[in-house]
Design a protein around this motif. Sequence first.
Motif, PDB file in Angstrom:
ATOM      1  N   VAL A 129       0.858  -1.193   0.000  1.00 10.46           N
ATOM      2  CA  VAL A 129       0.000   0.000   0.000  1.00 10.46           C
ATOM      3  C   VAL A 129       0.891   1.238   0.000  1.00 10.46           C
ATOM      4  O   VAL A 129       1.616   1.504   0.969  1.00 10.46           O
ATOM      5  N   ARG A 130       0.851   1.972  -1.084  1.00 10.61           N
ATOM      6  CA  ARG A 130       1.652   3.203  -1.193  1.00 10.61           C
ATOM      7  C   ARG A 130       0.776   4.456  -1.223  1.00 10.61           C
ATOM      8  O   ARG A 130       1.218   5.532  -0.849  1.00 10.61           O
ATOM      9  N   ARG A 178      -3.952 -12.782   2.903  1.00 11.98           N
ATOM     10  CA  ARG A 178      -3.629 -13.669   4.019  1.00 11.98           C
ATOM     11  C   ARG A 178      -3.346 -12.924   5.308  1.00 11.98           C
ATOM     12  O   ARG A 178      -3.636 -13.412   6.402  1.00 11.98           O
ATOM     13  N   ASN A 179      -2.707 -11.762   5.198  1.00  9.35           N
ATOM     14  CA  ASN A 179      -2.299 -11.048   6.408  1.00  9.35           C
ATOM     15  C   ASN A 179      -2.085  -9.583   6.073  1.00  9.35           C
ATOM     16  O   ASN A 179      -2.038  -9.198   4.902  1.00  9.35           O
ATOM     17  N   LEU A 180      -1.954  -8.774   7.114  1.00 10.86           N
ATOM     18  CA  LEU A 180      -1.653  -7.353   6.971  1.00 10.86           C
ATOM     19  C   LEU A 180      -0.414  -7.074   7.815  1.00 10.86           C
ATOM     20  O   LEU A 180      -0.398  -7.337   9.013  1.00 10.86           O
ATOM     21  N   TYR A 181       0.617  -6.548   7.146  1.00 12.71           N
ATOM     22  CA  TYR A 181       1.892  -6.288   7.822  1.00 12.71           C
ATOM     23  C   TYR A 181       2.135  -4.792   7.927  1.00 12.71           C
ATOM     24  O   TYR A 181       1.885  -4.039   6.985  1.00 12.71           O
ATOM     25  N   MET A 182       2.653  -4.399   9.079  1.00  9.73           N
ATOM     26  CA  MET A 182       3.152  -3.038   9.258  1.00  9.73           C
ATOM     27  C   MET A 182       4.667  -3.091   9.241  1.00  9.73           C
ATOM     28  O   MET A 182       5.285  -3.859   9.978  1.00  9.73           O
ATOM     29  N   MET A 183       5.258  -2.272   8.378  1.00 10.11           N
ATOM     30  CA  MET A 183       6.712  -2.195   8.277  1.00 10.11           C
ATOM     31  C   MET A 183       7.152  -0.892   8.947  1.00 10.11           C
ATOM     32  O   MET A 183       6.814   0.201   8.493  1.00 10.11           O
ATOM     33  N   VAL A 184       7.894  -1.019  10.032  1.00 11.68           N
ATOM     34  CA  VAL A 184       8.345   0.144  10.796  1.00 11.68           C
ATOM     35  C   VAL A 184       9.852   0.253  10.617  1.00 11.68           C
ATOM     36  O   VAL A 184      10.616  -0.571  11.133  1.00 11.68           O
ATOM     37  N   ARG A 185      10.290   1.258   9.878  1.00  8.27           N
ATOM     38  CA  ARG A 185      11.696   1.343   9.485  1.00  8.27           C
ATOM     39  C   ARG A 185      12.555   2.102  10.493  1.00  8.27           C
ATOM     40  O   ARG A 185      13.779   2.071  10.389  1.00  8.27           O
ATOM     41  N   GLY A 232       5.189   1.585   6.585  1.00 11.16           N
ATOM     42  CA  GLY A 232       4.703   0.961   5.366  1.00 11.16           C
ATOM     43  C   GLY A 232       3.663  -0.090   5.703  1.00 11.16           C
ATOM     44  O   GLY A 232       3.650  -0.639   6.810  1.00 11.16           O
ATOM     45  N   VAL A 233       2.795  -0.378   4.755  1.00 14.09           N
ATOM     46  CA  VAL A 233       1.731  -1.366   4.946  1.00 14.09           C
ATOM     47  C   VAL A 233       1.737  -2.320   3.762  1.00 14.09           C
ATOM     48  O   VAL A 233       1.805  -1.886   2.603  1.00 14.09           O
ATOM     49  N   VAL A 234       1.670  -3.613   4.042  1.00 21.97           N
ATOM     50  CA  VAL A 234       1.657  -4.639   2.998  1.00 21.97           C
ATOM     51  C   VAL A 234       0.523  -5.612   3.282  1.00 21.97           C
ATOM     52  O   VAL A 234       0.373  -6.089   4.412  1.00 21.97           O
ATOM     53  N   LEU A 235      -0.275  -5.884   2.254  1.00 25.00           N
ATOM     54  CA  LEU A 235      -1.291  -6.930   2.326  1.00 25.00           C
ATOM     55  C   LEU A 235      -0.717  -8.183   1.671  1.00 25.00           C
ATOM     56  O   LEU A 235      -0.403  -8.183   0.467  1.00 25.00           O
TER      57      LEU A 235
END
Length: 467
Positions: free
Chosen positions: A88-89, A119-126, A234-237
Amino acid sequence: MAARREFRILGMTPGEIWRGFVSTTTGKIALAFFSIMVAFSIYALVALPPNFGNLWNTPSYWQANPKYAPPAWINFFAGDAYAPQMAVRDFNFTAGSSGGVGYAVIQFAVDDSYAQPWRNLYMMVRSPAVYNASTVAYLTVERPDGKTVQLGPVSVNSQFVALGLSPQIISQVSSFYQSNFGVQNAVPAGSSAIPYLFYTVRGGDLVPLKGTYRFTITMYSFSGNTVLNRKDLGVVLEGEVYGLMGTDFLGHDLWLGLLAGFPIDLAVGIITAAIVVTLAILIGIVAAFYGGLVDEVLTRITDFFILLPAFPLLIVFSVLFQWSIWDAIVFLAAVSWGGSARVIRAMVMQIKSSQFIESALAAGAGRGWILRNHILPMVMPYTLYLFVVNVPGGILTLSAINFFNLAGAELPTWGNILAYANEFGALTSGYWWWVVPPGLLITFVAVTFIFVAMGLEPVVNPRLRHA
């Protein structure tokens, strides 16, 4: 002024050799295939980062990717049945701090039209200043049926947060189904809760609820006036399908692995063939040209290397000395020249006995002149052919040794990809995208050089050329 003498091999200039090669259908096919290999190799060197080998062996680099996911293009045949991977941008972002608490709000929407959702929702914290601090996140989902799901808080204590696997969120999603649809334990134990955000209940069964979903992620940091920045989040599905070639057990992007294999396997084949041909020419020509004791010693050495079990020794030494891929190919080439050297020796012996060589010697020509002007031009066509046929041999041997996780197992070669596919039962489990593409590429390279060798037949065999 005397005309400049053209360089010729068996009476043919390099230009004539090239035109003879590409004039045949086999030569055209070989040229097309070889051009494809070179183009992909160049693209891989340009497109992939220089440290891609290290990234390939860093599981955390691939952790947001789905595991065992087929290629995304199967949706063309399955009617958009599987949700694809989505980073997700395009999201709205607001942030600030109040009363010693930093906050950030991320809002985005996704359209779900798939039979099997994400399948899942990820939060990417840099930023370590964020995930090492006392930070929590809440998730709000507005569904197409007008119902809202409130989830959280989830502790943001690492760089990578899988929201769907949080016990808190699993319990809350199950409670949502129980209070709205009367379904108990909707989320099975050990499963991600995220897919169940995209379902509804009809006739007592869970069915996909298609439409637009609106997500709001709210984060709070309680470590002073920490301000959360857009670039740090960042957010990734996680999708059911991924990329051009799918993923493996660690989430590796197999397309990138296959792409990286082009320059590696091509370099291995060319280096192996170059060493074999160089040794074969030196040993074969010296033995035949000088004869006597030199010939006897070199012939016995050649026989010794012909009888060596090269592949079993390669396996043994790779295990004992933990060889790299380059150690393995140097050893393989260094023990594989015997048969080629014997053929070159026989060719030179025949050429030496020719009348024009005897005439040149009688006219006072030196050994060096004869070697340069008569021996090498007649041997070169075969050495070119020899080089071509040794390239696929080197690649296939490398793939075989990689299949046993030896000699360069840390690199993303096609043999290594097949080795892990075999280890994790890819073929028996139906993960065809993990097995078929690398197998086809190995076959493609072998077939390419076979076509090249066939296209060179008129050069190697003058009888075919004159016919």
